[in-house]
Each structure stands twice: as structure tokens, then as C-alpha cells.
Write a protein that holds these residues in place. Structure first.
Motif, PDB file in Angstrom:
ATOM      1  N   ILE A  88      42.589  56.012  35.452  1.00  0.00           N
ATOM      2  CA  ILE A  88      43.613  56.920  34.946  1.00  0.00           C
ATOM      3  C   ILE A  88      44.960  56.229  35.092  1.00  0.00           C
ATOM      4  O   ILE A  88      45.310  55.741  36.168  1.00  0.00           O
ATOM      5  CB  ILE A  88      43.616  58.256  35.715  1.00  0.00           C
ATOM      6  N   SER A  89      45.698  56.175  33.975  1.00  0.00           N
ATOM      7  CA  SER A  89      47.021  55.565  33.974  1.00  0.00           C
ATOM      8  C   SER A  89      48.083  56.643  34.140  1.00  0.00           C
ATOM      9  O   SER A  89      47.947  57.749  33.606  1.00  0.00           O
ATOM     10  CB  SER A  89      47.263  54.801  32.671  1.00  0.00           C
ATOM     11  N   VAL A  90      49.136  56.311  34.873  1.00  0.00           N
ATOM     12  CA  VAL A  90      50.246  57.229  35.130  1.00  0.00           C
ATOM     13  C   VAL A  90      51.494  56.658  34.461  1.00  0.00           C
ATOM     14  O   VAL A  90      51.856  55.498  34.682  1.00  0.00           O
ATOM     15  CB  VAL A  90      50.491  57.408  36.634  1.00  0.00           C
ATOM     16  N   PHE A  91      52.147  57.480  33.640  1.00  0.00           N
ATOM     17  CA  PHE A  91      53.359  57.081  32.930  1.00  0.00           C
ATOM     18  C   PHE A  91      54.505  57.965  33.408  1.00  0.00           C
ATOM     19  O   PHE A  91      54.351  59.187  33.517  1.00  0.00           O
ATOM     20  CB  PHE A  91      53.184  57.221  31.424  1.00  0.00           C
ATOM     21  N   THR A  92      55.648  57.345  33.671  1.00  0.00           N
ATOM     22  CA  THR A  92      56.774  58.057  34.274  1.00  0.00           C
ATOM     23  C   THR A  92      58.052  57.745  33.509  1.00  0.00           C
ATOM     24  O   THR A  92      58.216  56.647  32.973  1.00  0.00           O
ATOM     25  CB  THR A  92      56.943  57.636  35.742  1.00  0.00           C
ATOM     26  N   PRO A 113      61.510  58.936  30.828  1.00  0.00           N
ATOM     27  CA  PRO A 113      61.657  59.339  29.423  1.00  0.00           C
ATOM     28  C   PRO A 113      60.981  58.382  28.447  1.00  0.00           C
ATOM     29  O   PRO A 113      60.602  58.780  27.342  1.00  0.00           O
ATOM     30  CB  PRO A 113      63.175  59.365  29.216  1.00  0.00           C
ATOM     31  N   ASP A 114      60.827  57.111  28.849  1.00  0.00           N
ATOM     32  CA  ASP A 114      60.174  56.131  27.981  1.00  0.00           C
ATOM     33  C   ASP A 114      58.684  56.007  28.282  1.00  0.00           C
ATOM     34  O   ASP A 114      58.005  55.159  27.691  1.00  0.00           O
ATOM     35  CB  ASP A 114      60.843  54.763  28.142  1.00  0.00           C
ATOM     36  N   HIS A 115      58.186  56.813  29.208  1.00  0.00           N
ATOM     37  CA  HIS A 115      56.770  56.827  29.581  1.00  0.00           C
ATOM     38  C   HIS A 115      56.287  55.421  29.942  1.00  0.00           C
ATOM     39  O   HIS A 115      55.324  54.897  29.375  1.00  0.00           O
ATOM     40  CB  HIS A 115      55.923  57.428  28.459  1.00  0.00           C
ATOM     41  N   ALA A 116      56.968  54.834  30.896  1.00  0.00           N
ATOM     42  CA  ALA A 116      56.582  53.512  31.387  1.00  0.00           C
ATOM     43  C   ALA A 116      55.365  53.629  32.290  1.00  0.00           C
ATOM     44  O   ALA A 116      55.261  54.558  33.099  1.00  0.00           O
ATOM     45  CB  ALA A 116      57.742  52.868  32.147  1.00  0.00           C
ATOM     46  N   LEU A 117      54.431  52.703  32.150  1.00  0.00           N
ATOM     47  CA  LEU A 117      53.246  52.683  33.007  1.00  0.00           C
ATOM     48  C   LEU A 117      53.661  52.311  34.424  1.00  0.00           C
ATOM     49  O   LEU A 117      54.193  51.232  34.669  1.00  0.00           O
ATOM     50  CB  LEU A 117      52.234  51.677  32.474  1.00  0.00           C
ATOM     51  N   THR A 118      53.423  53.217  35.375  1.00  0.00           N
ATOM     52  CA  THR A 118      53.868  52.996  36.750  1.00  0.00           C
ATOM     53  C   THR A 118      52.727  52.901  37.755  1.00  0.00           C
ATOM     54  O   THR A 118      52.924  52.369  38.845  1.00  0.00           O
ATOM     55  CB  THR A 118      54.838  54.106  37.197  1.00  0.00           C
ATOM     56  N   SER A 119      51.552  53.446  37.436  1.00  0.00           N
ATOM     57  CA  SER A 119      50.432  53.397  38.382  1.00  0.00           C
ATOM     58  C   SER A 119      49.118  53.449  37.611  1.00  0.00           C
ATOM     59  O   SER A 119      49.056  53.958  36.481  1.00  0.00           O
ATOM     60  CB  SER A 119      50.468  54.566  39.374  1.00  0.00           C
ATOM     61  N   THR A 120      48.066  52.920  38.230  1.00  0.00           N
ATOM     62  CA  THR A 120      46.712  53.016  37.701  1.00  0.00           C
ATOM     63  C   THR A 120      45.794  53.470  38.827  1.00  0.00           C
ATOM     64  O   THR A 120      45.792  52.873  39.912  1.00  0.00           O
ATOM     65  CB  THR A 120      46.221  51.672  37.143  1.00  0.00           C
ATOM     66  N   LEU A 121      45.039  54.525  38.577  1.00  0.00           N
ATOM     67  CA  LEU A 121      44.123  55.084  39.572  1.00  0.00           C
ATOM     68  C   LEU A 121      42.700  54.695  39.212  1.00  0.00           C
ATOM     69  O   LEU A 121      42.235  54.980  38.109  1.00  0.00           O
ATOM     70  CB  LEU A 121      44.246  56.608  39.615  1.00  0.00           C
ATOM     71  N   ARG A 122      42.017  54.059  40.135  1.00  0.00           N
ATOM     72  CA  ARG A 122      40.611  53.724  39.921  1.00  0.00           C
ATOM     73  C   ARG A 122      39.872  54.086  41.200  1.00  0.00           C
ATOM     74  O   ARG A 122      40.168  53.552  42.264  1.00  0.00           O
ATOM     75  CB  ARG A 122      40.448  52.246  39.568  1.00  0.00           C
ATOM     76  N   GLY A 123      38.922  55.003  41.091  1.00  0.00           N
ATOM     77  CA  GLY A 123      38.265  55.532  42.274  1.00  0.00           C
ATOM     78  C   GLY A 123      36.856  55.034  42.457  1.00  0.00           C
ATOM     79  O   GLY A 123      36.602  53.832  42.520  1.00  0.00           O
TER      80      GLY A 123
END
Length: 450
Positions: free
Chosen positions: A397-401, A403-413
Motif C-alpha cells: 500500500i502506497s501513501v501519498f501526502t 497537495p501534490d500527492h507525493a509518495l511518502t511511504s510504502t506499507l508491505r506486511g
């Protein structure tokens, strides 16, 4: 049982004999629990006539080891649980003292997608048939498996499941902490489909929601579920006699209050995503590829039964390249809808204009992907929470943060295969994996206590 012991009673130093073990603390520490808790009420003169004097002495017939943990929580704000105390026992004692919410708050912080950590991986019961995972308001969840919905409390202990006698479940959602709504497909030759409310505690059915056309109750197959702020329930519906549209019920009375019939050019009865937009008082209905040959998104105003905005990808350059939007989510600002195609490209639709198309942007160079087997492939899903955008891709799961929805984190469980569904609620993220039906639970850890 809590009783004042013989001796002084008061608002200063307090001595508590808990299950034979003596604790000494102050009235200020106990009052921090709040007046609506058992410990706070003990020192409230309006509730306890014995609260007078300089010292207080009480006997409480409960587990002393758990009380030591809870008293330390009140003193320091931190939760430190010795290995020999089971979570279930601690939570039972916290419930008795009225401190269960305090324990939960100490376990994880307010939701932040960039600070999430994997808290648990819960194995499923029936590999390969997971349909949906939905959050409960209290931090628990439910998981739809074929003709059953398995229910978990916030400690991830399984409660009594909801069984539908093999009727496949299309969607599930919590109306409140104790009420679970289930949308089940109608089987050929049977009139067993529809929407029903079940107890999230016992699994027993409380109410079945009916759909009537021309005052005649008709059978139907529901798809997606949604709610508004006034407790109205929405479900996409397919009737046997081509009664396609969105049904509406009063969540308090259970009675049908309306039906938005599918107009030409809109695919409503097959909608696999419904979302209420409180700012505009409209319902987003999305019927996405591959459920349909093309993708359709509409905004519906139920006050005058009007389609106020719509979009479809029929004939667009992307569709000619065999790229279709497979999921959609209305952004929290109410001005745009985010879509994602089967190749993991993000795109945005402007709700302020019905003439514009999707502004696509490629994510392929931003992702580090882990290959999964072809038979495990699941189409990506989207979610938003607290200004962040989340997108599932294969097993991550990718996390975007921002106003420009920059990729800030990736969750892999867990190594449970591709993610077939995920959802956010109760300050947790739940991700359901397809291969083993294991679901991961992600939490934001509490900040360090200095």
C-alpha cells in the motif's frame, strides 16, 4: 466490588487494597481517570458519601497485577504490560474500572499513514474467497469470506460470525459499533439476497431491508453499501425485472425511503463503490471495470433525483489502449475524484467541470514492486484519510501526502499474497490478502514519553 475500608477517608492520599495487595496513591492521580470512571466516582462526593477527610482507604476485590498496570498508566500516561498478563485479562479489568478507552489510546496514536507500523497479522479461515475487510468504529473489523462475515473486536479476538447459508457476500459495513450491515447476492432460483442488519456481538439478524416497486416488495441483489450523516443507508440494487438503481432506507426505522432508478447512460445497479459526499449532499456511485466493460462514475442528488455530474471512459484514449479505471474515491476536499487503472496509474477528475477528462500520472517509476504470481493478482484499491491518499498495488500500500500527492511511504506486511481489499477506520488500517485470507493490522505507535 469496591468498598470503603475502616479508617480515614478523603481527598489527599489514598490507600487501596486490591485483591490483598496494598497500593498508595493520591486523589489527584485517581481523579485523572475521569468522573465517569469507577476510580473517579470513588472520590466524587456527590456519588460517594464516604469521600471526606484527609485520607481514604478502599478495598477492591479485583486482580492486583492488572491494577498495577492501570495505576501506572494514570501516573505516567504510558502502558507497560508485563509478559505474564494476557491482553484479554487486562482489557477485562480496564473495562471494570472504566479505563478501556484510556488503554486503547495508550496502545496507538492518532492515525498517520507515514508513521504506521504492522501491529498484527490475523490468519483467515477460508483461503481464496476474501471479499472485503471493513473497520469497526471501536478499532475492530469484519472480513467477508464467501457466505460468511467474520467479526473481530478491537483486541482482534473473533466474535460469533454472521453466516448466510452460502449466499455470497458483496459488501459489509458497520452502522454503529454493535450493528453490522451485510449485502448478499441473490442465488439463482432463490430469494435469499438483499441487505440485512446483524448484531456485531452475537451474529443474529435484527432486520431485513425490503425494496418495493409500485408498492410491491421485490427481491434484489445489492452491491455496495454507504451511509450519510443522517443515518440513511444506500445500496446499489439489481432487481429481477430490470429494477436497477440505488435503494435508500432509514437506518433508524429500517423502512425504505426512496429509490433512484438508473437513467440511460448511467450504470447504477452494478455500482461496486458508493460514497457519500457531505459537502454537496450527493452520493458518488462508481461502476468500475471489470464489473462492467467500461467505467462509469456519477454524483446523485436524492433531493430531486438528479444526476449532477457524470463521467465514463467509453471512447477515451485510455480505454482505446485497454486502460480502464478500476477503482475511485472522492477526495476529502470535495473538488475531485481520484481513480486508478489496472496498471497502477493514478488520475484525477475535476468535479467542478463535466467537460474535462482524467489527468493521469504514472506511478510506475515511484514504486518498488514485489512480483506476485499471476493467479494472485488483485486490482488496486483507493482510500483517503486525514488528507492522505492510499493505494494498494499487489502486496503493498502506497501513501501519498500533500497537495501534490507525493509518495511518502510504502506499507508491505505479511507474505499473504496480493491485497484484494483494504480500509481505514478506528485509527487503524486493515489490509486483506488474497492468497491466505490473512489480514494485516497497521497502527500508529504512540509518541515516546519523555
Amino acid at each position: 466490588m469496591c468498598t470503603p475500608a475502616p479508617g480515614g477517608r478523603g481527598r489527599g492520599r489514598v490507600r487501596l487494597n486490591v485483591g490483598g495487595r496494598v497500593f498508595q496513591t493520591t486523589a489527584t492521580t485517581l481523579a485523572a481517570a475521569g468522573r465517569d470512571t469507577m476510580l473517579g466516582a470513588m472520590l466524587d462526593a456527590s456519588w460517594n458519601a464516604a469521600a471526606a477527610g484527609d485520607e481514604a482507604d478502599y478495598f477492591i476485590d479485583r486482580d492486583p497485577a492488572c491494577f498495577a498496570v492501570l495505576l501506572d498508566l494514570l501516573r505516567t500516561g504510558g502502558l507497560h504490560v508485563p509478559p505474564h498478563i494476557p491482553d484479554a485479562v487486562l482489557c477485562r479489568e480496564a473495562l471494570y474500572y472504566g479505563l478501556l478507552d484510556r488503554v486503547r489510546a495508550a496502545r496507538w496514536d492518532d492515525f498517520d499513514g507515514d508513521r504506521l507500523r504492522l501491529a498484527a497479522s490475523v490468519p483467515g479461515r477460508a483461503p481464496g474467497d476474501g471479499t472485503a475487510v471493513r473497520p469497526a468504529p471501536d478499532g475492530g473489523c469484519c472480513v467477508a469470506h464467501g457466505g460468511a462475515v467474520r467479526v473481530y473486536n478491537w483486541m482482534l479476538e473473533e466474535r460469533r460470525p454472521v453466516y448466510l447459508d452460502h449466499a455470497p457476500v458483496n459488501d459489509a459495513a458497520y452502522l454503529d459499533a454493535s450493528t453490522l450491515l451485510v449485502a448478499a447476492r441473490e442465488r439463482p432460483g432463490r430469494r435469499d439476497g438483499g441487505v440485512a442488519a446483524f448484531s456485531a456481538l452475537t451474529g443474529e439478524m435484527r432486520h431485513r431491508f425490503r425494496v418495493a416497486h409500485d408498492r410491491q416488495v421485490r427481491s434484489f441483489t445489492p452491491g455496495a453499501l454507504a451511509f450519510d450523516q443522517e443515518c440513511s443507508i444506500f445500496a446499489s440494487c439489481k432487481g429481477r425485472l430490470n429494477e436497477y438503481g440505488i435503494g435508500v432506507w432509514d437506518g433508524t426505522t429500517g423502512e425504505q425511503t426512496g429509490f433512484f432508478y438508473e437513467p440511460p447512460g448511467c450504470a447504477l445497479g452494478d455500482a461496486d463503490k458508493l460514497q457519500w459526499l457531505d459537502g454537496t449532499k450527493t452520493l458518488m456511485a462508481a461502476t468500475m471495470f471489470p464489473r462492467a466493460d467500461s467505467s462509469f462514475i456519477s454524483l446523485l442528488d436524492f433531493r430531486d433525483k438528479n444526476v449532477v455530474w457524470s463521467w465514463c471512459d467509453v471512447g477515451t484514449p485510455a480505454s482505446l489502449e485497454d486502460k480502464h479505471a478500476v477503482h475511485a474515491i472522492a477526495m476529502e476536499d470535495g473538488r475531485s475524484i481520484c481513480v486508478i487503472n489496472q496498471y497502477d496509474d493514478l488520475g484525477f477528475l475535476d468535479l467542478r467541470s463535466s467537460a474535462g477528462g482524467v489527468r493521469w500520472r504514472s506511478r510506475s517509476k515511484l514504486m518498488s514492486r514485489k512480483k506476485v504470481h499471476a493467479e494472485e493478482t488483485c486490482y488496486p484499491k483507493l482510500a483517503t484519510h486525514a488528507g492522505q491518499l492510499f493505494a494498494s498495488t499487489n502486496d503493498a500500500i502506497s501513501v501519498f501526502t500533500g497537495p501534490d500527492h507525493a509518495l511518502t511511504s510504502t506499507l508491505r506486511g505479511s507474505d499473504g499474497g496480493a491485497i484484494c481489499d483494504f480500509s481505514i477506520g478506528g485509527d487503524r488500517l486493515f489490509a486483506l490478502h488474497n492468497e491466505k485470507n490473512v489480514f494485516d493490522v497497521w497502527e500508529t505507535p504512540p509518541p515516546p514519553i519523555i
